[in-house]
Design a protein around this motif. Structure first.
Motif, PDB file in Angstrom:
ATOM      1  N   GLU A   1       0.727  -1.281   0.030  1.00 44.34           N
ATOM      2  CA  GLU A   1      -0.017   0.060   0.160  1.00 44.34           C
ATOM      3  C   GLU A   1       0.831   1.210   0.111  1.00 44.34           C
ATOM      4  O   GLU A   1       1.068   1.856  -0.852  1.00 44.34           O
TER       5      GLU A   1
ATOM      6  N   ASP B   1       0.906   4.540  -2.906  1.00 47.82           N
ATOM      7  CA  ASP B   1       1.004   5.927  -2.714  1.00 47.82           C
ATOM      8  C   ASP B   1       2.160   6.549  -3.454  1.00 47.82           C
ATOM      9  O   ASP B   1       1.686   7.268  -3.463  1.00 47.82           O
TER      10      ASP B   1
ATOM     11  N   ASP C   1       1.326   6.924  -6.617  1.00 52.97           N
ATOM     12  CA  ASP C   1       0.927   8.161  -6.753  1.00 52.97           C
ATOM     13  C   ASP C   1       1.019   9.094  -6.730  1.00 52.97           C
ATOM     14  O   ASP C   1       1.115  10.283  -7.303  1.00 52.97           O
ATOM     15  N   THR C   2       1.978   9.614  -5.547  1.00 49.24           N
ATOM     16  CA  THR C   2       3.173  10.956  -5.239  1.00 49.24           C
ATOM     17  C   THR C   2       3.564  11.003  -6.880  1.00 49.24           C
ATOM     18  O   THR C   2       3.212  11.981  -7.223  1.00 49.24           O
TER      19      THR C   2
END
Length: 100
Positions: free
Chosen positions: A39, A43, A46-47
């Motif tokens: 996860e 993240d 995505d950043t």
């Protein structure tokens, strides 16, 4: 230690403490199929996509890594939409004001 040597309440406690991503948790809670590390990597990805979009001046939503929780939510929304569609087509609906 054998499984037969473990009391039932202790076995339940052990199962309840299994980490995200373990085989049992994946089977019971598909939305928690990824470990915390996976996860975190998603993240981070995505950043990076958000930064890349911002640096290039691209408008719109940046790419988003699809997580197991997203798949589960989509599946639930699709099932709900299907049941609503069936209710409407079957004449089993009422205006919101009438429902009270």
């Amino acid at each position: 230690m054998r499984y037969d040597d473990v009391e039932a309440d202790e076995a339940v406690d052990l199962i309840a403490t299994l980490p995200r991503g373990s085989a049992y948790v994946r089977a019971v809670r598909p939305d928690l199929a990824w470990s915390e590390q996976r996860e975190g990597i998603a993240d981070l990805q995505d950043t990076v996509w958000q930064v890349a979009y911002a640096l290039r001046g691209v408008t719109g939503d940046p790419y988003h890594v699809t997580r197991p929780a997203d798949v589960v939510a989509r599946r639930e929304a699709s099932a709900k939409a299907g049941s609503v569609r069936q209710a409407i087509e079957g004449g089993e609906w009422a205006l919101m004001e009438e429902m009270g």
